[in-house]
Motif scaffolding. Structure first.
Motif, mmCIF file in Angstrom:
data_model
loop_
_atom_site.group_PDB
_atom_site.id
_atom_site.type_symbol
_atom_site.label_atom_id
_atom_site.label_comp_id
_atom_site.label_asym_id
_atom_site.label_seq_id
_atom_site.Cartn_x
_atom_site.Cartn_y
_atom_site.Cartn_z
ATOM 1 N N GLY A 90 49.917 33.527 57.295
ATOM 2 C CA GLY A 90 50.223 34.797 57.790
ATOM 3 C C GLY A 90 51.608 35.481 57.746
ATOM 4 N N GLU A 91 51.565 36.737 57.944
ATOM 5 C CA GLU A 91 52.855 37.550 58.164
ATOM 6 C C GLU A 91 53.728 36.960 59.150
ATOM 7 O OE1 GLU A 91 54.454 39.440 55.742
ATOM 8 O OE2 GLU A 91 52.739 38.793 54.518
ATOM 9 N N PRO A 92 54.938 36.729 59.300
ATOM 10 C CA PRO A 92 55.660 36.266 60.656
ATOM 11 C C PRO A 92 55.651 37.435 61.367
ATOM 12 C CG PRO A 92 57.231 36.102 58.826
ATOM 13 C CD PRO A 92 55.764 36.923 58.168
ATOM 14 N N VAL A 93 55.492 37.026 62.815
ATOM 15 C CA VAL A 93 55.328 38.170 64.009
ATOM 16 C C VAL A 93 56.809 38.209 64.514
ATOM 17 C CG1 VAL A 93 54.212 38.627 65.975
ATOM 18 C CG2 VAL A 93 52.966 37.135 64.603
ATOM 19 N N PRO A 94 57.146 39.599 64.544
ATOM 20 C CA PRO A 94 58.426 39.925 65.118
ATOM 21 C C PRO A 94 58.515 39.613 66.416
ATOM 22 C CG PRO A 94 57.202 41.973 64.590
ATOM 23 C CD PRO A 94 56.388 40.905 64.106
ATOM 24 N N PRO A 95 59.635 39.048 67.205
ATOM 25 C CA PRO A 95 59.817 38.468 68.610
ATOM 26 C C PRO A 95 59.203 39.487 69.397
ATOM 27 C CG PRO A 95 61.723 37.847 67.394
ATOM 28 C CD PRO A 95 60.850 38.872 66.486
ATOM 29 N N LEU A 133 55.600 39.597 70.585
ATOM 30 C CA LEU A 133 55.016 38.493 71.058
ATOM 31 C C LEU A 133 55.106 38.737 72.833
ATOM 32 C CD1 LEU A 133 56.994 35.565 69.666
ATOM 33 C CD2 LEU A 133 54.497 36.232 69.130
ATOM 34 N N PRO A 134 54.080 38.417 73.509
ATOM 35 C CA PRO A 134 53.926 38.629 74.949
ATOM 36 C C PRO A 134 55.298 37.845 75.772
ATOM 37 C CG PRO A 134 52.415 36.773 74.265
ATOM 38 C CD PRO A 134 52.993 37.544 73.278
ATOM 39 N N PRO A 135 55.571 38.164 76.797
ATOM 40 C CA PRO A 135 56.862 37.907 77.469
ATOM 41 C C PRO A 135 56.892 36.194 77.668
ATOM 42 C CG PRO A 135 56.161 39.577 78.495
ATOM 43 C CD PRO A 135 55.155 39.390 77.734
ATOM 44 N N GLU A 136 55.801 35.756 77.884
ATOM 45 C CA GLU A 136 55.888 34.175 78.020
ATOM 46 C C GLU A 136 55.975 33.485 76.955
ATOM 47 O OE1 GLU A 136 51.494 35.765 77.874
ATOM 48 O OE2 GLU A 136 53.520 36.108 79.258
ATOM 49 N N ALA A 137 55.676 34.156 75.570
ATOM 50 C CA ALA A 137 55.900 33.595 74.320
ATOM 51 C C ALA A 137 57.386 33.700 73.948
ATOM 52 C CB ALA A 137 54.927 34.128 73.416
ATOM 53 N N ARG A 138 57.942 34.514 74.425
ATOM 54 C CA ARG A 138 59.520 34.843 74.097
ATOM 55 C C ARG A 138 60.327 34.047 75.177
ATOM 56 N NH1 ARG A 138 57.921 40.618 73.687
ATOM 57 N NH2 ARG A 138 58.885 40.761 76.014
ATOM 58 N N GLY A 139 59.743 33.188 76.138
ATOM 59 C CA GLY A 139 60.471 32.442 77.199
ATOM 60 C C GLY A 139 61.022 33.181 78.097
ATOM 61 N N GLU A 140 60.563 34.371 78.311
ATOM 62 C CA GLU A 140 60.928 35.348 79.243
ATOM 63 C C GLU A 140 60.255 35.143 80.802
ATOM 64 O OE1 GLU A 140 60.802 39.404 77.960
ATOM 65 O OE2 GLU A 140 62.021 38.996 76.089
ATOM 66 N N GLY A 141 59.336 34.163 80.552
ATOM 67 C CA GLY A 141 58.464 33.934 81.856
ATOM 68 C C GLY A 141 57.333 35.029 82.091
ATOM 69 N N GLY A 142 56.945 35.304 83.287
ATOM 70 C CA GLY A 142 55.865 36.313 83.298
ATOM 71 C C GLY A 142 55.891 36.595 84.791
ATOM 72 N N GLU A 143 54.742 36.924 85.389
ATOM 73 C CA GLU A 143 54.615 37.290 86.646
ATOM 74 C C GLU A 143 54.567 36.138 87.732
ATOM 75 O OE1 GLU A 143 50.960 39.728 87.441
ATOM 76 O OE2 GLU A 143 51.545 40.766 85.542
ATOM 77 N N ASP A 144 54.317 34.997 87.339
ATOM 78 C CA ASP A 144 54.455 33.741 88.025
ATOM 79 C C ASP A 144 55.704 33.409 88.451
ATOM 80 O OD1 ASP A 144 51.549 32.595 86.410
ATOM 81 O OD2 ASP A 144 51.391 33.852 88.118
ATOM 82 N N GLU A 145 56.899 33.665 87.314
ATOM 83 C CA GLU A 145 58.123 33.331 87.672
ATOM 84 C C GLU A 145 58.894 34.339 88.760
ATOM 85 O OE1 GLU A 145 61.676 32.680 84.780
ATOM 86 O OE2 GLU A 145 59.755 31.665 84.186
ATOM 87 N N ARG A 146 59.530 33.604 89.839
ATOM 88 C CA ARG A 146 60.206 34.437 90.453
ATOM 89 C C ARG A 146 61.475 33.795 90.962
ATOM 90 N NH1 ARG A 146 55.150 36.282 94.527
ATOM 91 N NH2 ARG A 146 53.884 37.075 92.699
#
Length: 65
Positions: free
Chosen positions: A44-49, A52-65
């Motif tokens: 498929g076509e590459p997905v621009p960063p 992507l959801p934050p957790e897939a970009r390595g930005e963590g999520g709501e669980d990370e504090r």
């Protein structure tokens, strides 16, 4: 014209109706393992960063504090 039944996609043995389209649980598991390892892929076509959801970009999520 004779039609031959397709064989197991892994080993080409006759298909067992219990494991269709495979001949056995072993071949069904081997196929699943290939999907999990990434040996099979749907192109498929590459997905621009930024799409992507934050957790897939390595930005963590709501669980990370």
């Amino acid at each position: 014209m004779s039609k031959s039944k397709p064989g197991c996609p892994i080993c080409k043995k006759p298909v067992d109706p219990r494991y269709r389209p495979f001949c056995s649980a072993r071949c069904a598991d081997a196929d699943l393992g290939r999907w999990f390892s990434g040996a099979y892929a749907v192109r498929g076509e590459p997905v621009p960063p930024e799409a992507l959801p934050p957790e897939a970009r390595g930005e963590g999520g709501e669980d990370e504090r």
